[in-house]
Design an enzyme around this catalytic site. Structure first.
Site, PDB file in Angstrom:
ATOM      1  N   GLY A 207       2.053  -8.955  -0.109  1.00  0.00           N
ATOM      2  CA  GLY A 207       2.583  -9.222  -1.453  1.00  0.00           C
ATOM      3  C   GLY A 207       3.167  -7.967  -2.048  1.00  0.00           C
ATOM      4  O   GLY A 207       3.420  -6.990  -1.339  1.00  0.00           O
ATOM      5  N   ASN A 208       3.401  -7.986  -3.352  1.00  0.00           N
ATOM      6  CA  ASN A 208       3.893  -6.772  -4.029  1.00  0.00           C
ATOM      7  C   ASN A 208       3.407  -6.784  -5.474  1.00  0.00           C
ATOM      8  O   ASN A 208       2.751  -7.722  -5.911  1.00  0.00           O
ATOM      9  CB  ASN A 208       5.419  -6.663  -3.918  1.00  0.00           C
ATOM     10  CG  ASN A 208       6.107  -7.853  -4.534  1.00  0.00           C
ATOM     11  OD1 ASN A 208       6.023  -8.075  -5.734  1.00  0.00           O
ATOM     12  ND2 ASN A 208       6.791  -8.652  -3.704  1.00  0.00           N
ATOM     13  N   TYR A 209       3.749  -5.733  -6.209  1.00  0.00           N
ATOM     14  CA  TYR A 209       3.169  -5.535  -7.546  1.00  0.00           C
ATOM     15  C   TYR A 209       3.873  -6.308  -8.655  1.00  0.00           C
ATOM     16  O   TYR A 209       3.546  -6.135  -9.815  1.00  0.00           O
ATOM     17  CB  TYR A 209       3.204  -4.054  -7.906  1.00  0.00           C
ATOM     18  CG  TYR A 209       2.224  -3.207  -7.137  1.00  0.00           C
ATOM     19  CD1 TYR A 209       0.880  -3.546  -7.112  1.00  0.00           C
ATOM     20  CD2 TYR A 209       2.629  -2.078  -6.454  1.00  0.00           C
ATOM     21  CE1 TYR A 209      -0.034  -2.780  -6.416  1.00  0.00           C
ATOM     22  CE2 TYR A 209       1.730  -1.299  -5.761  1.00  0.00           C
ATOM     23  CZ  TYR A 209       0.393  -1.652  -5.741  1.00  0.00           C
ATOM     24  OH  TYR A 209      -0.502  -0.902  -5.067  1.00  0.00           O
ATOM     25  N   ALA A 275      10.601 -10.794  -7.003  1.00  0.00           N
ATOM     26  CA  ALA A 275      10.516  -9.725  -6.002  1.00  0.00           C
ATOM     27  C   ALA A 275      10.086 -10.400  -4.703  1.00  0.00           C
ATOM     28  O   ALA A 275       8.894 -10.525  -4.404  1.00  0.00           O
ATOM     29  CB  ALA A 275       9.507  -8.682  -6.437  1.00  0.00           C
TER      30      ALA A 275
END
Ligand code: C5P
Length: 401
Positions: A207-209, A275
Site C-alpha cells: 500500500g502507500n501513505y 495514489a
C-alpha cells in the site's frame, strides 16, 4: 445572497461580541437571519441585541416559557438555505461531532438538511488539542465547511491560532459559496481517491501513505456545486455523506480500473486523485505466508494497469480528464510528460519538497500544469480550499472548451 435563509448558531465564546456585526452584514446583504443561541452565548451578547439587528426573535430554548410555544428545530432545519455556527466553541464543535443534542443549536444542526459552515473560535491550546482537531475532522467528514480561524491576539492576550474569522470574511465565504454553488449542476464527475491495496496473502498487502483527504475534499466541493459525483475510493479512514455523492469502495488497482471504466463514458469530468500502486504481487498466496527461518521470500511483482492512461485513450471530445502527480525531483518535466502519456487535460502537481503538501496532511500546495505548458502556482491552503481552486480551474476550462 438576497432572499437566502440563514440560521446563525451562536455559541458561548468571547467572539460572540462580533456576531452583532455579522448579523448586520448579513441583513445588509439581503438575507433573512434566524439567530439560535446556546444558553452560554447569552452571557456574552444579549438576545435583545441580536433579535433587534436580525429583526426576528432569537431562539435559544426548546419552547417559550410564558406562551408554551414550541420551537421546531426540524422546521428550522428545513427553512434554511445555509446554517452558520459562529463562534463555534470547542464544546459546541464536540457536541456537533458526537450528536450531543442538549440545546437548541445542536438539535437544529442535527436536523438541518442544508450546507453548514462552522467558524471555530477558542484559545490556542484548546484549538491545538487533539480532541478539537479530531472533532473538526469529524465535522468535515459530515460535509461541514470549516471557516478556518485566524492567527493573532486572542482574548487571553496570548497570540496564536483560534481567532474567529472576521465577520466580513465569513460573509465573503457565504457569498462565494452561493455564487459558485450551481456551476456544476447537471454535470457528472468521476473522482478516484486514496491508496490501493495489493494483496500479498490474506493478511498482508502493498500500500502507500495516501489518506484520501484530497480526493474526498474534491468530491465534497464538486457535489456542493451541483455535480453528481461518483467517488471511487481505495481503503481510507474517511466517510462522506452527501446526496450528490455515490461512493464506490474498491481495494486494488484492478478493481479501481473496473469501477472507473464503468463510470467514465458517462462522465463529463474525471479527476484521478488516487495514489494507485504501480505494481501488485504476481500472485496472492491463498494462506498466510509463514516466516521461514533460513531465507526471506522473494515477492514477484507485475505491473498494474494505468487507470488514468486507460481513460485517456477512451476520452471523447468535451470530456475533461485530470491527473495528480506527486514528485520528488524534476517536478515540471515529469508532470508535463504525464499529461502527454495519459492524454490528460491538466495535471495537479504537488511536491513532497513543499512543507505541508502531499500525503496525510490537511493542507496542500499545488501547481496546475496544462497540456500547452502553462503553469499556475497556488499558495499553501487547507485541502478544501485546494479543492475549490481545482474545481474553479475546471469550470473555467469548460467555458473555453
Ligand atoms: O504515473 P504516476 O503514477 O506518477 O501518475 C499519477 C497520476 O496517474 C495520478 O493522477 C494517478 O491517480 C494516476 N494513476 C492511475 N493509475 C495508475 C497509476 C497512476 O490512474 N496505475
Amino acid at each position: 445572497m438576497t432572499g437566502k435563509h440563514i440560521i446563525l448558531g451562536v455559541s458561548g465564546g468571547i467572539a460572540a461580541y462580533k456576531i452583532a456585526t455579522l448579523v448586520r452584514l448579513l441583513i445588509k446583504a439581503g438575507t433573512e437571519v434566524q439567530v439560535v443561541m446556546t444558553p452560554n452565548a447569552k452571557e456574552f451578547i444579549t438576545p435583545l441585541t441580536l433579535s433587534t439587528l436580525s429583526r426576528k426573535p432569537v431562539i435559544s430554548e426548546f419552547f417559550t416559557r410564558n406562551t408554551g410555544e414550541w420551537h421546531s428545530h426540524v422546521d428550522l432545519g428545513l427553512w434554511a438555505d445555509v446554517m452558520v455556527v459562529a463562534p463555534a466553541t470547542a464544546s459546541t464543535i464536540g457536541k456537533m461531532a458526537h450528536g450531543i443534542a442538549d440545546n437548541m443549536l445542536i438539535t437544529t444542526y442535527l436536523s438541518a438538511k442544508c450546507p453548514v459552515f462552522v467558524a471555530p473560535a477558542m484559545d490556542l491550546d484548546m484549538m491545538a488539542h487533539p480532541s478539537t482537531t479530531a472533532n473538526i475532522a469529524l465535522l468535515r467528514s459530515y460535509g461541514c465547511h470549516i471557516i478556518e480561524p485566524a492567527t493573532g491576539e486572542l482574548a487571553s492576550h496570548l497570540v496564536g491560532k483560534g481567532r474567529m474569522e472576521e465577520p466580513e470574511n465569513i460573509v465573503k465565504a457565504l457569498q462565494d459559496f452561493f455564487a459558485t454553488r450551481a456551476d456544476l449542476a447537471g454535470k457528472k464527475v468521476l473522482i478516484t481517491a486514496g491508496p490501493t491495496h495489493e494483496k500479498i496473502d490474506p493478511v498482508r498487502f502493498i500500500g502507500n501513505y495516501s489518506s484520501g483527504k484530497m480526493g474526498y475534499a474534491l468530491a465534497q466541493e464538486a457535489a456542493d456545486r451541483g455535480a453528481q459525483v461518483t467517488l471511487v475510493s481505495g481503503p481510507v479512514a474517511l466517510s462522506i455523506k452527501h446526496p450528490n455523492v455515490n461512493v464506490v469502495n474498491v481495494e486494488s488497482a484492478t478493481e479501481m480500473l473496473n469501477a472507473c471504466t464503468e463510470h467514465f463514458a458517462d462522465s463529463d469530468i474525471a479527476i484521478m486523485c488516487a495514489a494507485v500502486a504501480d505494481y501488485a504481487p504476481e500472485e496472492c498466496a491463498e494462506s498466510k505466508i509463514k516466516r521461514e527461518k533460513s531465507k526471506a521470500p522473494t515477492l514477484k511483482l507485475k505491473k498494474n494497469p494505468d487507470i488514468a492512461a486507460t481513460l485517456g485513450k477512451n476520452k471523447k471530445r468535451g470530456q475533461i480528464l485530470a491527473g495528480f502527480a506527486l514528485e520528488t525531483d524534476n517536478e515540471i518535466v515529469n508532470a508535463t510528460d504525464k499529461i502527454r502519456r495519459k492524454n490528460l487535460d491538466f495535471i495537479v502537481l504537488n511536491s513532497l519538497r513543499d512543507p505541508g503538501a502531499g500525503f496525510r496532511t490537511d493542507t496542500n500546495k499545488i501547481t496546475i500544469l496544462d497540456a500547452i505548458g502553462k503553469v499556475y502556482p497556488y499558495p499553501l491552503k487547507p485541502k478544501s480550499g485546494v479543492a475549490n481552486d481545482i474545481i474553479n480551474y475546471i469550470v473555467n476550462i469548460r467555458r473555453i472548451k
